[in-house]
Design a protein around this motif. Structure first.
Motif, PDB file in Angstrom:
ATOM      1  N   GLY A  55       0.819  -1.206   0.000  1.00  9.12           N
ATOM      2  CA  GLY A  55       0.000   0.000   0.000  1.00  9.12           C
ATOM      3  C   GLY A  55       0.849   1.250   0.000  1.00  9.12           C
ATOM      4  O   GLY A  55       1.979   1.253  -0.495  1.00  9.12           O
ATOM      5  N   SER A  56       0.310   2.310   0.585  1.00 12.96           N
ATOM      6  CA  SER A  56       1.060   3.557   0.706  1.00 12.96           C
ATOM      7  C   SER A  56       1.976   3.470   1.922  1.00 12.96           C
ATOM      8  O   SER A  56       1.778   2.630   2.808  1.00 12.96           O
ATOM      9  CB  SER A  56       0.105   4.737   0.862  1.00 12.96           C
ATOM     10  OG  SER A  56      -0.574   4.651   2.109  1.00 12.96           O
ATOM     11  N   LYS A  58       2.101   5.550   4.324  1.00 14.53           N
ATOM     12  CA  LYS A  58       1.297   5.909   5.489  1.00 14.53           C
ATOM     13  C   LYS A  58       0.507   4.709   5.996  1.00 14.53           C
ATOM     14  O   LYS A  58       0.461   4.431   7.208  1.00 14.53           O
ATOM     15  CB  LYS A  58       0.358   7.059   5.124  1.00 14.53           C
ATOM     16  CG  LYS A  58      -0.461   7.601   6.288  1.00 14.53           C
ATOM     17  CD  LYS A  58      -1.316   8.779   5.838  1.00 14.53           C
ATOM     18  CE  LYS A  58      -2.144   9.333   6.996  1.00 14.53           C
ATOM     19  NZ  LYS A  58      -2.985  10.482   6.562  1.00 14.53           N
ATOM     20  N   GLU A  59      -0.095   3.963   5.078  1.00 16.44           N
ATOM     21  CA  GLU A  59      -0.896   2.795   5.469  1.00 16.44           C
ATOM     22  C   GLU A  59      -0.035   1.718   6.120  1.00 16.44           C
ATOM     23  O   GLU A  59      -0.410   1.135   7.143  1.00 16.44           O
ATOM     24  CB  GLU A  59      -1.587   2.210   4.227  1.00 16.44           C
ATOM     25  CG  GLU A  59      -2.696   3.078   3.662  1.00 16.44           C
ATOM     26  CD  GLU A  59      -3.163   2.606   2.302  1.00 16.44           C
ATOM     27  OE1 GLU A  59      -4.305   2.926   1.942  1.00 16.44           O
ATOM     28  OE2 GLU A  59      -2.375   1.935   1.586  1.00 16.44           O
ATOM     29  N   LYS A  62       1.369   2.774   9.555  1.00 15.80           N
ATOM     30  CA  LYS A  62       0.315   2.875  10.565  1.00 15.80           C
ATOM     31  C   LYS A  62      -0.015   1.513  11.164  1.00 15.80           C
ATOM     32  O   LYS A  62      -0.304   1.396  12.356  1.00 15.80           O
ATOM     33  CB  LYS A  62      -0.941   3.478   9.930  1.00 15.80           C
ATOM     34  CG  LYS A  62      -2.099   3.683  10.902  1.00 15.80           C
ATOM     35  CD  LYS A  62      -3.286   4.325  10.209  1.00 15.80           C
ATOM     36  CE  LYS A  62      -4.442   4.535  11.183  1.00 15.80           C
ATOM     37  NZ  LYS A  62      -5.619   5.168  10.518  1.00 15.80           N
ATOM     38  N   LYS A  63       0.080   0.474  10.341  1.00 13.69           N
ATOM     39  CA  LYS A  63      -0.353  -0.850  10.785  1.00 13.69           C
ATOM     40  C   LYS A  63       0.788  -1.762  11.215  1.00 13.69           C
ATOM     41  O   LYS A  63       0.590  -2.685  12.006  1.00 13.69           O
ATOM     42  CB  LYS A  63      -1.150  -1.518   9.659  1.00 13.69           C
ATOM     43  CG  LYS A  63      -1.828  -2.812  10.075  1.00 13.69           C
ATOM     44  CD  LYS A  63      -2.704  -3.357   8.958  1.00 13.69           C
ATOM     45  CE  LYS A  63      -3.366  -4.669   9.375  1.00 13.69           C
ATOM     46  NZ  LYS A  63      -4.211  -5.239   8.302  1.00 13.69           N
TER      47      LYS A  63
END
Length: 537
Positions: A55-56, A58-59, A62-63
């Motif tokens: 993904g990005s 940021k994604e 974040k996870k």
């Protein structure tokens, strides 16, 4: 009660915000995933050797969290590259032998042999790489000068394509050859009735070589791995291995000394070997896949061993030859068709391609998803392209740019139209597997990309490209070096693209190969190569 409610909310938020630990995170990249939609991504996470999220940045951040995070700094990433047709083991062994590739004259070959022997002082000189088509005098050499330089030391050096051998008298004596021998699927080249020292295809089998030691074989595999990883290769399809070498590869995989993924095509030159593997069944690990046979249909165009339907344009009444009789190909194909194994047949000339595609069609009638391959598919008659609707073409784009200077002289203006016809083949099957055939050509897969897309040599010749109607797009080319190559190996569900659940094999490049100016494609380099999420280069 209020206190308990607050504690519940705090616990819920803590659990919700907790990140999952992974082995590696890559962020801030320009990643071509090569999935079905050919999507791009910025970042991905890897755990236990496989992609777990894409993904990005940021994604992913974040996870997930990891002690090992790579900031790609906008560099381009592609799936681990697959060479769909090469000679990995042979190339490794060659590192311990004389290399005469790129020589511009027979004299230069002789100079390299003398320098090699002065340094190595071996009892039997072997090597590879000469190509008379690159010399001013485009004729096969003869052994007189070799005999003078090495009267007592056997010398046997293979032509670049592996379909001709130059030997001296000492090598003939060592092999107990005193006169030309008539051989099916091969030729002892003579001049005025005497042996010149050049042997074509099956005639080469009469030369005796000293055996390779186990340590030499191991070192060859490790040398080949080091070179291949440096170019971003994570899977190699080794075309034509014997049982002993396959078992050595498997043992080195088990000790983790050899990490390279190998799609092993079993050499189909011995009936006992065909019987052994068919009875044993498919052998599959994460790094080794044994489920195909490599069969030789004919020789090479450069040595005029490719089987042609009409005589060569530059040699009267010479047609080249099939390696085996038509009956033998039918026998081999029927036996393999009755098993789960794949048949991958070397076919260069239009006659070989006609006969082999016809044979495939006959034995595969009513059989689906067999993915039988024609290796090289180099010269195809116009009426035979339709036969590739369920026969997978496996081609090597750099053959086109290596042969383009003299190929038309060999086959003529009409037949050349069906030669190196990658786009026409792609249109028939819908996929095409790309390789290099190294060490016949250079290992560098970025030269494959350049030859497929631009169809020029490194000096920008020819100005408008060689038969550009059969060039491939960049997307088609990258697929041919990744997901389509994986498909040709029955491995598209585990590699060939950057997708969740697949092996974390990927390459970081020094430039965007999908957008850089065509002339700059050959300057592409692998900055880092990862296999199972482990940095191996």
């Amino acid at each position: 009660m209020k206190y308990l409610f607050s504690l519940f909310i705090f616990t819920f938020l803590t659990i919700s915000c907790q990140k999952e630990n992974v082995d590696l995170i890559v962020i801030n990249s320009n990643t071509y995933t090569v999935n079905n939609s050919f999507d791009k991504a910025e970042a991905f996470a890897i755990k236990d050797g496989k992609f777990v999220a894409i993904g990005s940045s940021k994604e992913i951040e974040k996870k997930y969290q990891s002690e090992n995070t790579v900031d790609a700094n906008k560099q381009t990433i592609v799936p681990g590259l697959i060479d769909a047709h090469c000679h990995f083991y042979r190339m490794g062994l060659q590192q311990q032998k004389v290399d005469v590739s790129g020589t511009k004259s027979y004299e230069e070959v002789l100079q390299k042999l003398v320098a090699f022997q002065k340094e190595k002082n071996v009892a039997f000189i072997t090597g590879r790489g000469w190509d008379q088509n690159d010399w001013d005098i485009k004729e096969f050499p003869t052994k007189e000068k070799l005999d003078a330089l090495f009267p007592n030391i056997p010398v046997a050096i293979t032509r670049v394509d592996g379909h001709a051998l130059l030997v001296n008298q000492a090598a003939l004596d060592y092999s107990e050859i005193t006169k030309p021998i008539k051989v099916e699927g091969g030729e002892f080249i003579t001049k005025k009735g005497k042996l010149t020292g050049v042997l074509i295809d099956n005639a080469m089998d009469f030369i005796k070589f000293p055996s390779t030691s186990k340590q030499e074989a191991i070192q060859g595999l490790l040398d080949a791995q080091k070179i291949s990883f440096s170019y971003g290769l994570t899977t190699v399809d080794d075309a034509g291995l014997n049982q002993k070498t396959i078992e050595l590869i498997d043992s080195l995989h088990q000790t983790n000394d050899l990490k390279m993924r190998v799609y092993a095509m079993v050499s189909g030159d011995k009936q006992a070997q065909i019987d052994y593997y068919i009875n044993k069944g498919i052998i599959k690990t994460e790094r080794l896949n044994v489920r195909s046979f490599k069969v030789y249909g004919d020789g090479a165009l450069g040595s005029r061993g490719a089987a042609m339907r009409k005589p060569y344009s530059d040699r009267d009444n010479h047609f080249g030859a099939l390696i085996y009789s038509p009956k033998r190909y039918q026998e081999i194909a029927k036996q393999i068709a009755a098993s789960e194994y794949q048949m991958n047949t070397h076919a260069i000339g239009d006659s070989a391609n006609t006969w082999l595609t016809k044979t495939y069609k006959e034995v595969l009638k009513n059989k689906t998803n067999r993915r039988w391959r024609i290796e090289h598919a180099q010269i195809i008659s116009s009426e035979d392209f339709k036969n590739f609707d369920n026969i997978l073409p496996s081609v090597q784009p750099t053959h086109a740019t290596s042969d383009m200077y003299w190929a038309e002289d060999r086959v003529g203006a009409e037949r050349i139209k069906g030669a190196y016809a990658f786009k026409d083949l792609l249109k028939q099957y819908g996929k095409i597997a790309l390789g290099t055939d190294f060490p016949v050509e250079k290992v560098n897969p970025f030269l494959t990309f350049y030859a497929a897309v631009v169809r020029k040599d490194l000096d920008n010749y020819p100005k408008n490209g060689f038969q550009m109607e059969n060039s491939l797009t960049r997307e088609e080319t990258l697929k041919g070096m990744t997901i389509w190559a994986a498909y040709s190996n029955f491995e598209e569900h585990e590699k060939g693209s950057i997708e969740v659940g697949k092996f974390a094999d990927f390459v970081i490049l020094n430039q965007d190969i999908m957008k850089v100016e065509g002339s700059k494609i050959p300057k592409t380099e692998a900055v880092a190569t990862y296999l199972n999420g482990e940095k191996v280069f």
